[in-house]
Design a protein around this motif. Sequence first.
Motif, PDB file in Angstrom:
ATOM      1  N   PRO A 118       0.831  -1.210   0.000  1.00  0.00           N
ATOM      2  CA  PRO A 118       0.000   0.000   0.000  1.00  0.00           C
ATOM      3  C   PRO A 118       0.865   1.259   0.000  1.00  0.00           C
ATOM      4  O   PRO A 118       2.060   1.223   0.303  1.00  0.00           O
ATOM      5  N   MET A 119       0.246   2.365  -0.350  1.00  0.00           N
ATOM      6  CA  MET A 119       0.925   3.645  -0.280  1.00  0.00           C
ATOM      7  C   MET A 119       0.687   4.230   1.120  1.00  0.00           C
ATOM      8  O   MET A 119      -0.418   4.655   1.447  1.00  0.00           O
ATOM      9  N   LEU A 120       1.738   4.223   1.943  1.00  0.00           N
ATOM     10  CA  LEU A 120       1.623   4.736   3.308  1.00  0.00           C
ATOM     11  C   LEU A 120       1.696   6.257   3.367  1.00  0.00           C
ATOM     12  O   LEU A 120       1.360   6.861   4.382  1.00  0.00           O
ATOM     13  N   GLY A 121       2.152   6.869   2.293  1.00  0.00           N
ATOM     14  CA  GLY A 121       2.268   8.326   2.266  1.00  0.00           C
ATOM     15  C   GLY A 121       3.017   8.750   1.023  1.00  0.00           C
ATOM     16  O   GLY A 121       3.280   7.945   0.121  1.00  0.00           O
ATOM     17  N   ILE A 122       3.360  10.023   0.967  1.00  0.00           N
ATOM     18  CA  ILE A 122       4.162  10.531  -0.139  1.00  0.00           C
ATOM     19  C   ILE A 122       5.393  11.232   0.439  1.00  0.00           C
ATOM     20  O   ILE A 122       5.369  11.775   1.544  1.00  0.00           O
ATOM     21  N   ILE A 123       6.478  11.159  -0.318  1.00  0.00           N
ATOM     22  CA  ILE A 123       7.713  11.849   0.025  1.00  0.00           C
ATOM     23  C   ILE A 123       7.857  13.008  -0.955  1.00  0.00           C
ATOM     24  O   ILE A 123       7.731  12.819  -2.165  1.00  0.00           O
ATOM     25  N   CYS A 124       8.111  14.193  -0.467  1.00  0.00           N
ATOM     26  CA  CYS A 124       8.233  15.335  -1.368  1.00  0.00           C
ATOM     27  C   CYS A 124       9.309  16.278  -0.860  1.00  0.00           C
ATOM     28  O   CYS A 124       9.762  16.193   0.283  1.00  0.00           O
ATOM     29  N   THR A 125       9.722  17.162  -1.738  1.00  0.00           N
ATOM     30  CA  THR A 125      10.635  18.237  -1.381  1.00  0.00           C
ATOM     31  C   THR A 125       9.814  19.497  -1.164  1.00  0.00           C
ATOM     32  O   THR A 125       9.006  19.869  -2.019  1.00  0.00           O
ATOM     33  N   MET A 126       9.999  20.123  -0.026  1.00  0.00           N
ATOM     34  CA  MET A 126       9.272  21.354   0.279  1.00  0.00           C
ATOM     35  C   MET A 126      10.266  22.498   0.394  1.00  0.00           C
ATOM     36  O   MET A 126      11.330  22.348   0.996  1.00  0.00           O
ATOM     37  N   ASN A 127       9.922  23.612  -0.229  1.00  0.00           N
ATOM     38  CA  ASN A 127      10.771  24.796  -0.077  1.00  0.00           C
ATOM     39  C   ASN A 127      10.136  25.731   0.938  1.00  0.00           C
ATOM     40  O   ASN A 127       9.053  26.263   0.716  1.00  0.00           O
TER      41      ASN A 127
END
Length: 399
Positions: free
Chosen positions: A59-68
Amino acid sequence: MPPPPPALLDELVEEILLHLPPDEPASLLRASLVCKRWRRRLSDPRFLRRYRELHGAPPMLGIICTMNELRQRGSIYLVARFVSNTGFRPSPVEIEGFSVLDCRHGRVLLHYQSLFVNEKPDLVVWDPLTGSQRRLRQPDVQCETCNAAVHCAAAEGCSCDHGDCSGGPFRIIFVCTDTDKPGVALAFAYSSVTGEWSAPASLPLGADNVELEEWPGSPGVLVGDALYFLLAGRAGVLKYDLGRHCLSVIQLPMPTAADNFHYAGPYLVAANDGVLGLAFNNMFTLKLWSMEACRDGVATTWAHHRVIHLNTLLPTEDPAISLEIATFVEGTHMVIVITDLDYYTIDLKSLRSMKLKLPESERKSMRPTGRRKCFGIFPYMRFYHPPVIFFVSCHQSVA
């Protein structure tokens, strides 16, 4: 006082636990806290194998992203952040000063670009489930443009299902164009077993101005025994053969003049059919291509096989609303899209969409309208096993 009810047979307990939903970590954590017997069952390797086989893709437990993030005196600071769409909360939830390059097989590859020599390592492999971080220097080469991907070291010809292999050996493939040799692509392979980078594989790209497409919108994709990276300016796809440690270039399909002008992309697609695909989008129209081998078994060609009108799948009756492709989920038929309204997943096989269940506080900071703060989105796909988390780290939580 009446006697306590008899304990359930182990076989019945296992069947009950097997059917706990993998996308609801809270139910798995509560079950592990019922008693030691249930906790041992949930941590048993045989049970974990049956659980993964029953539920299929993780399953997709979350998303990883870059935040500025805007800091003092107007400076922009990059933060690699985990945003949950389930109850799972890793510790740490973010790593400051890093951007996300890739996410695969339970591992997240982060990149740091410092103005100061030896201030910090250049690359970090982060496991959000355990909180572990492995830091290393990128190859000693002057890069004009670069990209990288991380994968399980057993990815080539092994029976590993990658449902829970993040604690094992891994490899990093680092590709770049050489500043000292314009028009030449290099590829380095890092092994977590040896802790060393390989000698580079090189390939002339045919022109000095050909460069790699860099993040945030162009991650590499893994299909079979090869990794694929986009070249900038629609110059083609750079293929890295994992077994042979060599590079080659695949030409893109020739679009019409209208497509070339109006359609964004291409985006690399690695569906679960084991075939490399491409996608182009123009607002709510998505065009999909798939790569096919010619009869000689060496050359490749592209087949334009599908057009999907996304406006029929999303609650976007206002024609002024825009849409952006965030990422295609590797090994599935799913794509994550961003509209002015929210974040959605779309299953391109069943043609069903679903709003991502993001926390309201995160949703506001990530909303595309106004001053956007989030980019370079990667899905975090993994099975959650609470007994492992319970004993390894007491800082993680499941709401």
